[in-house]
Design an enzyme around this catalytic site. Sequence first.
Site, PDB file in Angstrom:
ATOM      1  N   ASP A 142     -19.250  28.045   9.325  1.00 31.23           N
ATOM      2  CA  ASP A 142     -19.926  28.506  10.532  1.00 31.23           C
ATOM      3  C   ASP A 142     -21.159  29.294  10.114  1.00 31.23           C
ATOM      4  O   ASP A 142     -21.056  30.224   9.301  1.00 31.23           O
ATOM      5  CB  ASP A 142     -19.002  29.388  11.384  1.00 31.23           C
ATOM      6  CG  ASP A 142     -19.670  29.869  12.655  1.00 31.23           C
ATOM      7  OD1 ASP A 142     -19.879  29.035  13.558  1.00 31.23           O
ATOM      8  OD2 ASP A 142     -20.002  31.066  12.741  1.00 31.23           O
ATOM      9  N   GLU A 201     -21.073  22.500  12.083  1.00 37.88           N
ATOM     10  CA  GLU A 201     -21.361  22.257  13.494  1.00 37.88           C
ATOM     11  C   GLU A 201     -22.729  21.622  13.634  1.00 37.88           C
ATOM     12  O   GLU A 201     -23.665  21.981  12.926  1.00 37.88           O
ATOM     13  CB  GLU A 201     -21.300  23.578  14.277  1.00 37.88           C
ATOM     14  CG  GLU A 201     -21.365  23.408  15.778  1.00 37.88           C
ATOM     15  CD  GLU A 201     -21.155  24.724  16.515  1.00 37.88           C
ATOM     16  OE1 GLU A 201     -21.076  24.689  17.757  1.00 37.88           O
ATOM     17  OE2 GLU A 201     -21.078  25.769  15.838  1.00 37.88           O
ATOM     18  N   ASP A 230     -16.961  34.867  13.972  1.00 36.59           N
ATOM     19  CA  ASP A 230     -17.417  33.793  13.082  1.00 36.59           C
ATOM     20  C   ASP A 230     -16.261  33.181  12.294  1.00 36.59           C
ATOM     21  O   ASP A 230     -16.221  31.964  12.079  1.00 36.59           O
ATOM     22  CB  ASP A 230     -18.483  34.329  12.130  1.00 36.59           C
ATOM     23  CG  ASP A 230     -19.719  34.830  12.864  1.00 36.59           C
ATOM     24  OD1 ASP A 230     -19.990  34.310  13.960  1.00 36.59           O
ATOM     25  OD2 ASP A 230     -20.402  35.742  12.352  1.00 36.59           O
TER      26      ASP A 230
END
Length: 400
Positions: A184, A268, A350
């Site tokens: 992340d 992502e 996170d």
Amino acid sequence: MKRAFKYRFYPNDAQAAELSRTFGCVRKVYNLALAARSEAWATGQEHVGFGQTSAMLTAWKKTEELAFLAEVSSVPLQQTLRHLQAAFVGFWAKRAKHPRFKSKRRSRASAEYTRSAFRYTDSRLTLAKMAEPLDVVWSRPLPTGAMPSTVTVSRDPAGRWFVSLLCEDTPAPMPGTTNAIGIDVGLTSLVTLSNGEKTQNPRHERRDRKRLARAQRALSRKEKGSNNRAKARTRVARVHARITDRRRDHLHKLTTRLVRENQTLVIEDLAVHGLLGNHRLARALGDAGWRELRRMLEYKAAWYGRELITVDRWFPSTKRCSACGAVADAMPLDVREWTCVNCGTTHDRDGNAAINLLAAGLAVTACGADVRPQRESSSRPGRSVAKQETPPARVGTPSR
């Protein structure tokens, strides 16, 4: 595969003058060919290809006004016409915008030489129209037995000279591993991993912001067109180069370590270009280098046989509880820790997102690209488990 090896070199006065003339001729030919192609299309809807612009180049060299084009090597001039053709192909395929004219100050000064226009023997590189080899700093060796197919010489705005050699190479294999990691990205922590590890954001631009501001103020005081303004512009470019080099070095070390230690990496699919439209965060986002981080992970995973999985940007990785699967109603950016109302688990924002990304990526690997673990959302108590209304995760390197 083909890999480019980039080195810094220090030309003597004659070499610097010859390369500067070549850069100017390359830019001139590119702009002339672009103008001719654009005019042909605007007046008669006529497509002008590489062959026609190559014939134009021959005619230009015979004119009194453009006779200086014959004083430099013809190979870089032909190559810039090929680059223009490639730019139009990308435009027609809707992968890029319409080619633009090259500016003396805003465009990168570069020239590409093919194998007929250079000699490379025993780590000595000599370009066409030059009597002596370039003084190259061979910071790393070329692959054993490799012969460069093309050589690209460039000069950055800070006045540094670089040469890039394109060679056939097979990357050395990395140690085998079965580890999988969710990644992340953020601003406070550049990356947070699903194992709890965090890498702080170095904020390279912020660290040199005062130095950059002083250099830009000095530039603004110089008279336009003066030698002092040119020197001040170079000083500003050196500060930018220092920031860029440190950022790139940090990202290289980070991505190489992640690819070396893990077989599967899950990230992502962020729309960085859209995020840069947020004027409050654009400077910090640009300084973090998220796009470059992803690009490095993509090509290094391809080099070393690792698997990179991208999860759709609409997947609620931040709002979903990694313990029970409940999805919170909202999650503002200022909330760095939150407690799930369904199971009472306290999450680091996170870290929780990285765990959810890893779970989604592993589900894709195990069940297929159209399958994702479905859990009940806390926002719909008493309802049956339903399919997520977001696009599925994608396996492999995404299209750009």
